[in-house]
Design an enzyme around this catalytic site. Structure first.
Site, PDB file in Angstrom:
ATOM      1  N   ASN A   1      -5.566  12.473  -0.062  1.00  0.00           N
ATOM      2  CA  ASN A   1      -4.744  11.634   0.814  1.00  0.00           C
ATOM      3  C   ASN A   1      -5.704  10.868   1.728  1.00  0.00           C
ATOM      4  OD1 ASN A   1      -2.104  10.761   1.738  1.00  0.00           O
ATOM      5  ND2 ASN A   1      -2.528  11.866   3.627  1.00  0.00           N
ATOM      6  N   LYS A   2      -5.149  10.045   2.581  1.00  0.00           N
ATOM      7  CA  LYS A   2      -5.942   9.192   3.466  1.00  0.00           C
ATOM      8  C   LYS A   2      -7.063   9.949   4.162  1.00  0.00           C
ATOM      9  CE  LYS A   2      -5.768   5.706   3.941  1.00  0.00           C
ATOM     10  NZ  LYS A   2      -6.706   4.884   3.128  1.00  0.00           N
TER      11      LYS A   2
ATOM     12  N   ARG B   1       0.850  -1.200   0.000  1.00  0.00           N
ATOM     13  CA  ARG B   1       0.000   0.000   0.000  1.00  0.00           C
ATOM     14  C   ARG B   1       0.884   1.248   0.000  1.00  0.00           C
ATOM     15  NH1 ARG B   1       1.585   1.983   4.034  1.00  0.00           N
ATOM     16  NH2 ARG B   1       0.421   3.892   3.669  1.00  0.00           N
ATOM     17  N   GLY B   2       0.209   2.417  -0.152  1.00  0.00           N
ATOM     18  CA  GLY B   2       0.949   3.672  -0.282  1.00  0.00           C
ATOM     19  C   GLY B   2       1.121   3.936  -1.774  1.00  0.00           C
ATOM     20  N   ALA B   3       0.822   5.183  -2.201  1.00  0.00           N
ATOM     21  CA  ALA B   3       0.727   5.463  -3.633  1.00  0.00           C
ATOM     22  C   ALA B   3       1.958   5.023  -4.452  1.00  0.00           C
ATOM     23  CB  ALA B   3       0.427   6.951  -3.832  1.00  0.00           C
TER      24      ALA B   3
ATOM     25  N   ARG C   1      -7.353  -0.559  -7.147  1.00  0.00           N
ATOM     26  CA  ARG C   1      -7.665   0.616  -6.314  1.00  0.00           C
ATOM     27  C   ARG C   1      -7.717   1.852  -7.223  1.00  0.00           C
ATOM     28  NH1 ARG C   1      -4.393   1.319  -0.888  1.00  0.00           N
ATOM     29  NH2 ARG C   1      -6.354   2.290  -0.276  1.00  0.00           N
TER      30      ARG C   1
ATOM     31  N   ASP D   1      -2.058  10.870  -2.529  1.00  0.00           N
ATOM     32  CA  ASP D   1      -2.339   9.794  -3.482  1.00  0.00           C
ATOM     33  C   ASP D   1      -2.586  10.310  -4.885  1.00  0.00           C
ATOM     34  OD1 ASP D   1      -3.137   8.692  -0.683  1.00  0.00           O
ATOM     35  OD2 ASP D   1      -2.745   6.972  -1.985  1.00  0.00           O
TER      36      ASP D   1
END
Ligand code: MRU
Length: 353
Positions: free
Chosen positions: A251-252, A50-52, A93, A241
């Protein structure tokens, strides 16, 4: 040394991708092998990786895995399969643009080498995927270099989610700034929002910072306003992201609230992101697709039900912080400040992406 969150072992024909399974952290540090494009799609969807930026690298390596079993007579057949495989990976995603950027780079690389035999094309695709990874490493270092000026000796930083080594090929974006300032000898403390529902802050950011010997304090998301009011926070740094042409940054989920709180308290709010996170085809943040995830992530905590049976749940995984709340965007190509379309284009486009 940063963790190697995603790696490749072997050649293009029979190699495997290796990822740190982030769903198991911090209790267990386990590296798992990913052998097919479908397994990679599933790993991205389930946030094992995970994480862009890491998702972008995962997509590129997933494409290499998918092509391993392909026996194509000619380029058109080869490219048709590559398109199917990259489309499948793209459906994992929707928000982080790094995934689509990396998959398009893989297709473009194939198109640019259409005269080559399939076996050689597969080698070329692996080389391109590893190039995407290596470029990301450099971008992390450049973000750290450009951003460290914003942290003074003795500062306390608040961050949200995880934008560290686990989310990139090197030592992160938001955390790259922290790590670089730390390497420069500045004394830094960090407050990490736990980041409900999946707790990337509690599970991953605290783990990374503690491993690096940086002072970190975990808080629940709803405590951010209180610690700001108490004067404990000098600046906020988060990752992103997808960033639109006007500087609006996804972002999150929860980042938008943190930005408003920071603004109210006169605390600078920085976004740190590589150029691969910019989507200049979108005029503003309203156009960024926001992933909605399974309601069970909210109604359950690690398998345990915490809400009544049948409760309605809404679970958007990201939100968008408007450019006006962002003091500066720290990129590998330089700092965007003030954040507006003219400056975004100047820094990102003029340096060529
Ligand atoms: O759902 P996640 O954990 O993939 O969300 C990650 C984030 O929001 C990060 O802040 C972002 O991808 C930047 S990572 C360098």
């Amino acid at each position: 040394m940063p963790v190697s969150t995603i790696d490749w072992q072997g050649d293009a024909e029979s190699g495997v991708a290796r990822i740190v399974d982030q769903t198991l952290l911090p209790e267990e540090f386990r590296i798992v092998e990913i052998r097919t494009a479908e397994e990679m799609r599933d790993a991205v969807k389930r946030l094992r990786v995970r994480g862009a930026p890491a998702i972008g690298i995962a997509g590129a390596l997933g494409a290499v895995l998918g092509m391993q079993r392909v026996k194509a007579e000619n380029f058109d057949e080869f490219y048709e399969r590559l398109k199917e495989i990259t489309d499948c990976l793209a459906s994992s995603r929707p928000t982080a643009v790094n995934l689509f950027w990396a998959l398009e780079r893989m297709r473009k690389t194939a198109r640019a080498n259409k005269d080559k035999p399939a076996k050689e094309l597969k080698n070329i695709l692996l080389r391109e995927a590893l190039k995407i990874r290596d470029e990301d490493k450099r971008m992390c270092r450049d973000i750290g270099r450009h951003g460290a000026q914003f942290i003074n000796d003795g500062d306390t930083v608040l961050t949200h989610c995880n934008a560290g080594g686990l989310a990139t090929a090197d030592y992160g974006t938001a955390l790259a700034v922290v790590f670089t300032a730390h390497e420069q000898g500045k004394r830094i403390a960090v407050y990490a929002d736990e980041t409900r529902p999946l707790l990337q802050g509690a599970r991953l950011t605290t783990w990374e910072l503690m491993t690096a010997g940086i002072d970190v304090t975990l808080i629940c998301d709803n405590m951010a306003g209180r610690v700001m009011k108490e004067g404990k926070i000098g600046l906020v740094i988060v990752g992103a992201d997808r960033i639109a042409a006007n500087g609006d940054a996804a972002n999150k989920i929860g980042t938008y609230g943190v930005a408003i709180l920071a603004g109210e308290h006169g605390i600078p709010f920085y976004v740190a992101a590589p150029s691969s996170t910019f989507d200049l085809s979108l005029a503003g943040g309203d156009e960024i697709p926001i992933e909605e995830r399974d309601g069970r992530e909210v109604s359950h905590v690690f398998g345990r039900q915490i809400a009544p049976d049948g409760v309605k749940v809404y679970n958007p995984a990201f939100d968008v912080t408007p450019a006006e709340y962002i003091s500066a965007i720290i990129t590998d190509k330089g700092v965007i400040r003030p954040v507006n379309e003219e400056n975004v284009r100047k820094v990102i486009q003029e340096h060529g992406i």
